[in-house]
Design a protein around this motif. Structure first.
Motif, PDB file in Angstrom:
ATOM      1  N   ASP A  59       3.170  16.395 -10.549  1.00 28.16           N
ATOM      2  CA  ASP A  59       4.279  17.352 -10.471  1.00 28.16           C
ATOM      3  C   ASP A  59       4.502  17.720  -9.016  1.00 28.16           C
ATOM      4  OD1 ASP A  59       4.661  17.357 -13.178  1.00 28.16           O
ATOM      5  OD2 ASP A  59       3.225  19.001 -13.506  1.00 28.16           O
ATOM      6  N   MET A  60       5.737  17.660  -8.568  1.00 29.90           N
ATOM      7  CA  MET A  60       6.076  17.994  -7.179  1.00 29.90           C
ATOM      8  C   MET A  60       7.517  18.441  -7.110  1.00 29.90           C
ATOM      9  SD  MET A  60       6.403  14.239  -5.429  1.00 29.90           S
ATOM     10  CE  MET A  60       4.690  13.887  -5.780  1.00 29.90           C
ATOM     11  N   PRO A  61       7.861  19.060  -6.024  1.00 31.13           N
ATOM     12  CA  PRO A  61       9.266  19.493  -5.873  1.00 31.13           C
ATOM     13  C   PRO A  61      10.200  18.287  -5.868  1.00 31.13           C
ATOM     14  CG  PRO A  61       7.849  20.640  -4.309  1.00 31.13           C
ATOM     15  CD  PRO A  61       7.008  19.596  -4.956  1.00 31.13           C
ATOM     16  N   ALA A  62      11.427  18.538  -6.234  1.00 31.08           N
ATOM     17  CA  ALA A  62      12.426  17.454  -6.316  1.00 31.08           C
ATOM     18  C   ALA A  62      12.664  16.815  -4.954  1.00 31.08           C
ATOM     19  CB  ALA A  62      13.742  17.997  -6.880  1.00 31.08           C
ATOM     20  N   ALA A  63      12.593  17.633  -3.889  1.00 28.47           N
ATOM     21  CA  ALA A  63      12.835  17.070  -2.547  1.00 28.47           C
ATOM     22  C   ALA A  63      11.745  16.055  -2.194  1.00 28.47           C
ATOM     23  CB  ALA A  63      12.885  18.194  -1.507  1.00 28.47           C
ATOM     24  N   ASP A  64      10.474  16.430  -2.497  1.00 25.91           N
ATOM     25  CA  ASP A  64       9.385  15.485  -2.200  1.00 25.91           C
ATOM     26  C   ASP A  64       9.487  14.233  -3.060  1.00 25.91           C
ATOM     27  OD1 ASP A  64       8.382  17.209  -0.354  1.00 25.91           O
ATOM     28  OD2 ASP A  64       6.889  18.110  -1.705  1.00 25.91           O
ATOM     29  N   ARG A  65       9.851  14.433  -4.362  1.00 22.21           N
ATOM     30  CA  ARG A  65       9.997  13.283  -5.244  1.00 22.21           C
ATOM     31  C   ARG A  65      11.080  12.333  -4.722  1.00 22.21           C
ATOM     32  NH1 ARG A  65       8.308  12.390 -10.333  1.00 22.21           N
ATOM     33  NH2 ARG A  65       7.503  14.528 -10.427  1.00 22.21           N
ATOM     34  N   GLY A  66      12.191  12.905  -4.242  1.00 22.63           N
ATOM     35  CA  GLY A  66      13.257  12.045  -3.697  1.00 22.63           C
ATOM     36  C   GLY A  66      12.802  11.315  -2.441  1.00 22.63           C
ATOM     37  N   ASN A  75      11.127   6.179  -0.044  1.00 20.45           N
ATOM     38  CA  ASN A  75      10.155   5.361   0.675  1.00 20.45           C
ATOM     39  C   ASN A  75       9.834   4.076  -0.097  1.00 20.45           C
ATOM     40  OD1 ASN A  75       8.254   4.772   2.751  1.00 20.45           O
ATOM     41  ND2 ASN A  75       6.602   5.475   1.394  1.00 20.45           N
ATOM     42  N   ILE A  76       9.692   4.197  -1.447  1.00 21.38           N
ATOM     43  CA  ILE A  76       9.470   2.999  -2.265  1.00 21.38           C
ATOM     44  C   ILE A  76      10.628   2.036  -2.111  1.00 21.38           C
ATOM     45  CG2 ILE A  76       9.317   2.176  -4.647  1.00 21.38           C
ATOM     46  CD1 ILE A  76       7.709   4.679  -5.315  1.00 21.38           C
ATOM     47  N   GLY A  77      11.853   2.579  -2.112  1.00 23.89           N
ATOM     48  CA  GLY A  77      13.030   1.715  -1.951  1.00 23.89           C
ATOM     49  C   GLY A  77      13.033   1.000  -0.605  1.00 23.89           C
ATOM     50  N   ARG A  78      12.681   1.733   0.457  1.00 27.09           N
ATOM     51  CA  ARG A  78      12.663   1.124   1.792  1.00 27.09           C
ATOM     52  C   ARG A  78      11.601   0.024   1.883  1.00 27.09           C
ATOM     53  NH1 ARG A  78      13.176   6.453   3.532  1.00 27.09           N
ATOM     54  NH2 ARG A  78      10.939   6.506   4.066  1.00 27.09           N
ATOM     55  N   GLN A  79      10.407   0.311   1.339  1.00 21.14           N
ATOM     56  CA  GLN A  79       9.344  -0.698   1.410  1.00 21.14           C
ATOM     57  C   GLN A  79       9.678  -1.928   0.551  1.00 21.14           C
ATOM     58  OE1 GLN A  79       6.942  -0.586   3.533  1.00 21.14           O
ATOM     59  NE2 GLN A  79       7.484   1.493   4.222  1.00 21.14           N
ATOM     60  N   ALA A  80      10.306  -1.695  -0.586  1.00 21.83           N
ATOM     61  CA  ALA A  80      10.724  -2.835  -1.416  1.00 21.83           C
ATOM     62  C   ALA A  80      11.787  -3.654  -0.699  1.00 21.83           C
ATOM     63  CB  ALA A  80      11.247  -2.337  -2.760  1.00 21.83           C
ATOM     64  N   GLN A  81      12.696  -2.928  -0.036  1.00 22.63           N
ATOM     65  CA  GLN A  81      13.733  -3.638   0.728  1.00 22.63           C
ATOM     66  C   GLN A  81      13.105  -4.430   1.870  1.00 22.63           C
ATOM     67  OE1 GLN A  81      16.671  -1.058   2.449  1.00 22.63           O
ATOM     68  NE2 GLN A  81      18.072  -2.741   2.964  1.00 22.63           N
ATOM     69  N   ARG A  82      12.079  -3.852   2.512  1.00 27.31           N
ATOM     70  CA  ARG A  82      11.398  -4.560   3.598  1.00 27.31           C
ATOM     71  C   ARG A  82      10.690  -5.816   3.073  1.00 27.31           C
ATOM     72  NH1 ARG A  82       6.246  -2.374   7.169  1.00 27.31           N
ATOM     73  NH2 ARG A  82       6.140  -4.193   8.567  1.00 27.31           N
ATOM     74  N   ALA A 111       0.837  -1.206   0.000  1.00 22.73           N
ATOM     75  CA  ALA A 111       0.000   0.000   0.000  1.00 22.73           C
ATOM     76  C   ALA A 111       0.868   1.250   0.000  1.00 22.73           C
ATOM     77  CB  ALA A 111      -0.918  -0.016   1.217  1.00 22.73           C
ATOM     78  N   ALA A 112       1.975   1.220   0.781  1.00 22.50           N
ATOM     79  CA  ALA A 112       2.884   2.368   0.824  1.00 22.50           C
ATOM     80  C   ALA A 112       3.539   2.590  -0.532  1.00 22.50           C
ATOM     81  CB  ALA A 112       3.946   2.147   1.898  1.00 22.50           C
ATOM     82  N   ILE A 113       3.954   1.481  -1.193  1.00 28.03           N
ATOM     83  CA  ILE A 113       4.578   1.607  -2.510  1.00 28.03           C
ATOM     84  C   ILE A 113       3.571   2.142  -3.528  1.00 28.03           C
ATOM     85  CG2 ILE A 113       5.542   0.267  -4.418  1.00 28.03           C
ATOM     86  CD1 ILE A 113       6.849  -1.551  -2.341  1.00 28.03           C
ATOM     87  N   GLY A 114       2.332   1.598  -3.467  1.00 27.42           N
ATOM     88  CA  GLY A 114       1.302   2.060  -4.405  1.00 27.42           C
ATOM     89  C   GLY A 114       0.988   3.539  -4.225  1.00 27.42           C
ATOM     90  N   GLY A 115       0.863   3.976  -2.947  1.00 27.81           N
ATOM     91  CA  GLY A 115       0.571   5.381  -2.703  1.00 27.81           C
ATOM     92  C   GLY A 115       1.686   6.296  -3.184  1.00 27.81           C
TER      93      GLY A 115
END
Length: 483
Positions: free
Chosen positions: A290-297, A302-309, A278-282
């Motif tokens: 469109d969003m700032p680069a900081a938010d995109r990073g 977060n996707i990387g952490r959830q995939a790693q988990r 759910a976290a990865i999907g969200g």
């Protein structure tokens, strides 16, 4: 009634009944068998003596001729014989001769005595004389004392011939009581051997029953352990029917457990994967905007952490599944604990330094504590406990590791100075996927580490326990059999 008693009584009843009937037949056949053998001997003796007495009977000197003198001398001669342990000191025959009319012409009398005065008596009606004079086999058994059944005397007759014509009868008589010692001894031996046979049957039946009941009880304990969900090894070996039954139960257990295991793990895995998916999907949906680069990073991280988990959860779940399917250790050897713990502390030192923690191995009371087990699995168990302690220990504190050997067991304790374990969590610590929040906002773990340690401890016939320390923090104790 217990099945062992049923088997034993059934076996002993069959064997005992067969032995009793066999003994009864043997004992009942001893007396007639001995008497039949004696009668056969008397037949031979009568015919031999009839030939020797023929000349004296023809010359009418049967009472005072050579035949009578030789028999008189026979009574005077001493007999000293040991017949199969029975002493014999006298000739037990009585011999009398009758003429063709059945009148007694000679009588040797009872054994060891003079003539009884039967000479001149009419024996033509006695069965031995009557039948023999008519060319038949003549024999009879008559009581010497009409009131005493044990006083029977066997009489066997043979014809005395002159050119084929029967001119008289010679009868050999022998008291049946002379054979009584032989009959009694034979019966005693048969009874003794019969009792030994029944005693042997009793011992064999008891041994077979104990073996069968012991196997059934072991199989019963195994079935109960399987029903209780315990890790148990099939106790019976070999090609016996009980071992085959045990292997059938083991195969049935494996199939049922595999099915239940797969169903349970699919259920738990899908349940635990919902949150990271759910976290990865969200995060993926938000990254499409469109969003700032900081938010995109931040969302990408977060996707990387959830995939790693997810990857860590699947890897640990597969390792735990493989461990739970093992019924026994494939490798068992002496494992020195101090070198193993020292190597783990060196590997975890960078992580501890990053979190401003210190790892301390307290000096043991014993010089070289060691346990018996699989070195790879023991390393994984200790690594899980140390990583758990590092996750909950506050910055600037220490994680203490101690080893204490007491008799047949050795305990490894890992203690931290963290917040401890809440009371509500104590009963659930070893549940799959159950994890407590880490201090400092760290991500929760997969909740499989302690399950992994428990399975390793069980395989080693040991135990794992977690409790709050007396001075705060938590203390994990891994108890294992000493080497």
């Amino acid at each position: 009634m217990h099945i062992g008693l049923r088997i034993f009584f059934g076996f002993f009843l069959i064997v005992g009944l067969a032995a009793f009937l066999t003994l009864r037949v043997f004992v009942q056949e001893v007396k007639p068998g001995v008497r039949q053998a004696m009668e056969d001997t008397l037949v031979d003796t009568a015919h031999v003596l009839a030939v020797l007495a023929a000349d004296d009977l023809k010359s009418e000197h049967i009472a005072d001729g050579a035949f009578a003198r030789r028999l008189a001398r026979l009574r005077e001669d001493k007999v000293d014989a040991n017949v199969w342990g029975m002493h014999k000191d006298a000739v037990g025959y009585r011999i009398y001769v009758t003429d063709e009319r059945g009148i007694v012409r000679f009588d040797s009398g009872d054994a060891g005595t003079s003539a009884t005065g039967a000479t001149g008596a009419d024996y033509s009606r006695w069965n031995d004389v009557y039948r023999t004079l008519r060319g038949q086999y003549g024999a009879r058994s008559t009581r010497a004392d009409p009131d005493d059944d044990a006083s029977t005397v066997m009489h066997v007759a043979a014809p005395i011939r002159d050119d084929g014509r029967i001119i008289g009868v010679l009868t050999v008589a022998k008291p049946n009581v002379t054979m009584a010692p032989f009959i009694a001894r034979s019966q005693r031996k048969i009874l003794l051997n019969g009792l030994l046979l029944m005693g042997g049957a009793f011992a064999i039946g008891l041994a077979c029953t104990l073996w069968l009941v012991h196997g059934l009880r072991r199989l019963q304990r195994y079935a109960r352990a399987v029903a209780a969900g315990e890790r148990a090894e099939m106790p019976l070996r070999g090609a016996s029917e009980l071992a085959e039954l045990g292997r059938a139960v083991q195969g049935m257990r494996a199939r049922l457990e595999d099915k239940q295991y797969v169903e349970h793990y699919i259920h738990t895995l899908t349940h635990e994967m919902k949150s990271p998916l759910a976290a990865i999907g969200g995060a993926a949906e938000l990254l499409q905007e469109d969003m700032p680069a900081a938010d995109r990073g931040r969302f990408a991280a977060n996707i990387g952490r959830q995939a790693q988990r997810l990857e860590q959860m699947i890897r640990k779940l597969l390792a735990l599944a493989a461990l739970e399917q093992r019924q026994r250790l494939e490798t068992r050897e002496r494992v020195a604990l101090l070198p193993l713990i020292g190597q783990l502390l060196q590997e975890l030192e960078p992580r501890a330094r990053q979190r401003e923690l210190s790892l301390r191995l307290l000096p043991p009371a014993q010089p070289d504590p060691a346990v018996e087990g699989d070195p790879f699995l023991l390393r994984q168990a200790l690594a899980n406990l140390l990583e758990n302690a590092l996750d909950f220990a506050p910055a600037g504190s220490a994680v203490d590791i101690s080893v204490e050997q007491a008799g047949a067991t050795t305990a490894v304790r890992v203690a931290d100075q963290g917040p401890g374990i809440p009371d509500y969590a104590l009963p659930r610590l070893f549940e799959r996927f159950y994890s407590l929040p880490r201090p400092g906002g760290q991500d929760k773990s997969t909740g499989l580490g302690l399950c992994f340690v428990r399975e390793i401890a069980t395989l080693h016939q040991g135990a794992i326990a977690l409790a709050n320390g007396a001075r705060g923090g938590a203390c994990a104790t891994l108890t294992l059999p000493s080497a």
